[in-house]
Design a protein around this motif. Structure first.
Motif, mmCIF file in Angstrom:
data_model
loop_
_atom_site.group_PDB
_atom_site.id
_atom_site.type_symbol
_atom_site.label_atom_id
_atom_site.label_comp_id
_atom_site.label_asym_id
_atom_site.label_seq_id
_atom_site.Cartn_x
_atom_site.Cartn_y
_atom_site.Cartn_z
ATOM 1 N N HIS A 37 6.564 4.306 1.391
ATOM 2 C CA HIS A 37 5.771 3.646 2.423
ATOM 3 C C HIS A 37 6.608 3.359 3.662
ATOM 4 C CE1 HIS A 37 2.793 3.235 -0.706
ATOM 5 N NE2 HIS A 37 3.728 2.694 -1.480
ATOM 6 N N LYS A 96 2.771 -6.699 -4.860
ATOM 7 C CA LYS A 96 2.572 -6.043 -6.154
ATOM 8 C C LYS A 96 1.101 -5.918 -6.533
ATOM 9 C CE LYS A 96 3.427 -10.356 -8.690
ATOM 10 N NZ LYS A 96 4.315 -11.011 -9.683
ATOM 11 N N GLU A 97 0.232 -6.654 -5.818
ATOM 12 C CA GLU A 97 -1.202 -6.586 -6.070
ATOM 13 C C GLU A 97 -1.910 -5.649 -5.098
ATOM 14 O OE1 GLU A 97 -2.790 -8.064 -8.571
ATOM 15 O OE2 GLU A 97 -0.882 -8.856 -9.305
ATOM 16 N N CYS A 99 -1.700 -2.544 -4.578
ATOM 17 C CA CYS A 99 -2.108 -1.239 -5.090
ATOM 18 C C CYS A 99 -3.564 -1.219 -5.523
ATOM 19 C CB CYS A 99 -1.206 -0.823 -6.245
ATOM 20 S SG CYS A 99 -1.239 -1.956 -7.649
ATOM 21 N N LYS A 100 -4.147 -2.405 -5.714
ATOM 22 C CA LYS A 100 -5.551 -2.492 -6.116
ATOM 23 C C LYS A 100 -6.493 -2.392 -4.920
ATOM 24 C CE LYS A 100 -4.220 -5.561 -9.906
ATOM 25 N NZ LYS A 100 -4.362 -6.922 -10.504
ATOM 26 N N SER A 101 -5.920 -2.436 -3.708
ATOM 27 C CA SER A 101 -6.735 -2.367 -2.496
ATOM 28 C C SER A 101 -7.213 -0.938 -2.255
ATOM 29 C CB SER A 101 -5.919 -2.843 -1.289
ATOM 30 O OG SER A 101 -6.604 -2.573 -0.086
ATOM 31 N N PHE A 104 -5.134 0.903 0.534
ATOM 32 C CA PHE A 104 -3.705 1.132 0.353
ATOM 33 C C PHE A 104 -3.440 2.566 -0.095
ATOM 34 C CE2 PHE A 104 -0.007 0.953 -2.591
ATOM 35 C CZ PHE A 104 0.964 0.654 -1.652
ATOM 36 N N ASN A 105 -2.478 3.254 0.575
ATOM 37 C CA ASN A 105 -2.123 4.621 0.207
ATOM 38 C C ASN A 105 -0.701 4.936 0.682
ATOM 39 O OD1 ASN A 105 -2.341 5.525 3.068
ATOM 40 N ND2 ASN A 105 -4.529 5.132 2.724
ATOM 41 N N ASN A 106 -0.254 6.147 0.453
ATOM 42 C CA ASN A 106 1.122 6.517 0.806
ATOM 43 C C ASN A 106 1.383 6.526 2.302
ATOM 44 O OD1 ASN A 106 1.623 6.784 -1.885
ATOM 45 N ND2 ASN A 106 1.849 9.006 -1.885
ATOM 46 N N SER A 108 0.267 4.139 4.277
ATOM 47 C CA SER A 108 0.210 2.753 4.745
ATOM 48 C C SER A 108 1.547 2.352 5.379
ATOM 49 C CB SER A 108 -0.104 1.806 3.586
ATOM 50 O OG SER A 108 -1.398 2.053 3.076
ATOM 51 N N LEU A 170 6.153 -2.686 -3.926
ATOM 52 C CA LEU A 170 5.155 -1.675 -3.576
ATOM 53 C C LEU A 170 5.276 -0.449 -4.466
ATOM 54 C CD1 LEU A 170 5.235 -1.745 0.349
ATOM 55 C CD2 LEU A 170 3.401 -2.580 -1.129
ATOM 56 N N GLU A 171 6.521 -0.068 -4.765
ATOM 57 C CA GLU A 171 6.756 1.124 -5.583
ATOM 58 C C GLU A 171 6.985 0.793 -7.049
ATOM 59 O OE1 GLU A 171 9.369 4.157 -4.152
ATOM 60 O OE2 GLU A 171 9.046 3.632 -2.038
#
Length: 210
Positions: A37, A96-97, A99-101, A104-106, A108, A170-171
């Protein structure tokens, strides 16, 4: 004329890469890290050449990073539909949460403000587009290791520490970004080694106990 320049350079010799005094150069500790990211650092001008500045560690280490110095920034330089601001707040989403959005993507982009709390807040207020971005926070169960600066906030971290925790969460890979902290610790240890023990005790260790 040449002699004068040579003497001046000898007194103020510095590394053009890490922007630190040659004797305090951290380049030998830098490890290149391919972060997924994009990290964009907006740096207050007062931080650019500070001996204890840590944003440069992120700039030298990460492959997907942009460091821009200034006060006013052009919002057209950012994809505001896919950008997040690392800044504390009740409405901030834990990294850390995120990723559920659904957004959110690579691709971002994550924006980090580099400066004291006062200067970082000024950057935020000076650039209204930053205020409109969704905020992201980091979840940390330890205090900063920035032993030569004391933040007015208990949850305050240096820029490189904030970047480390953000990217790690994030990763989901703390080990990958550990070299960032290694460079940071080298820098701090060197600076402390240059301070007489009694002065360090009085000005730093004792104040931290207050």
């Amino acid at each position: 004329m040449v002699t004068k320049v040579t003497k001046t350079m000898a007194k103020r010799a510095f590394c053009e890469s890490c922007l630190k005094a040659s004797s305090a150069c951290i380049c030998g500790t830098i490890k290149v890290i391919k972060n997924v990211h994009r990290l964009t650092i907006l740096q207050d001008p007062s931080e650019e050449k500070k001996a204890l500045g840590t944003a440069r560690i992120l700039k030298l280490s990460l492959t997907n990073v942009q460091l821009t110095v200034g006060i006013n920034f052009n919002e057209n330089d950012f994809d505001l539909n896919n950008s997040y601001l690392l800044f504390p707040g009740e409405d901030a989403i834990e990294a850390k949460e995120l990723c559920k959005s659904v957004n959110f993507n690579n691709q971002s982009q994550f924006i980090l403000l580099d400066g004291s709390w006062k200067k970082a807040y000024k950057l935020l207020m000076t650039n209204p587009f930053l205020q409109r971005l969704p905020k992201v926070s980091i979840s940390v169960d330890t205090k900063s290791n920035y032993r030569l600066r004391k933040s007015p906030r208990e949850d305050g971290f240096s820029t490189v520490e904030a970047g480390f925790y953000l990217l790690s969460q994030l990763e989901g890979n703390k080990d990958k970004f550990m070299p960032l902290l290694k460079s940071f610790e080298f820098m701090i240890d060197y600076q402390i080694s240059q301070i007489p023990a009694d002065i360090y005790q009085k000005n730093y260790l004792d104040k931290c106990k207050d």
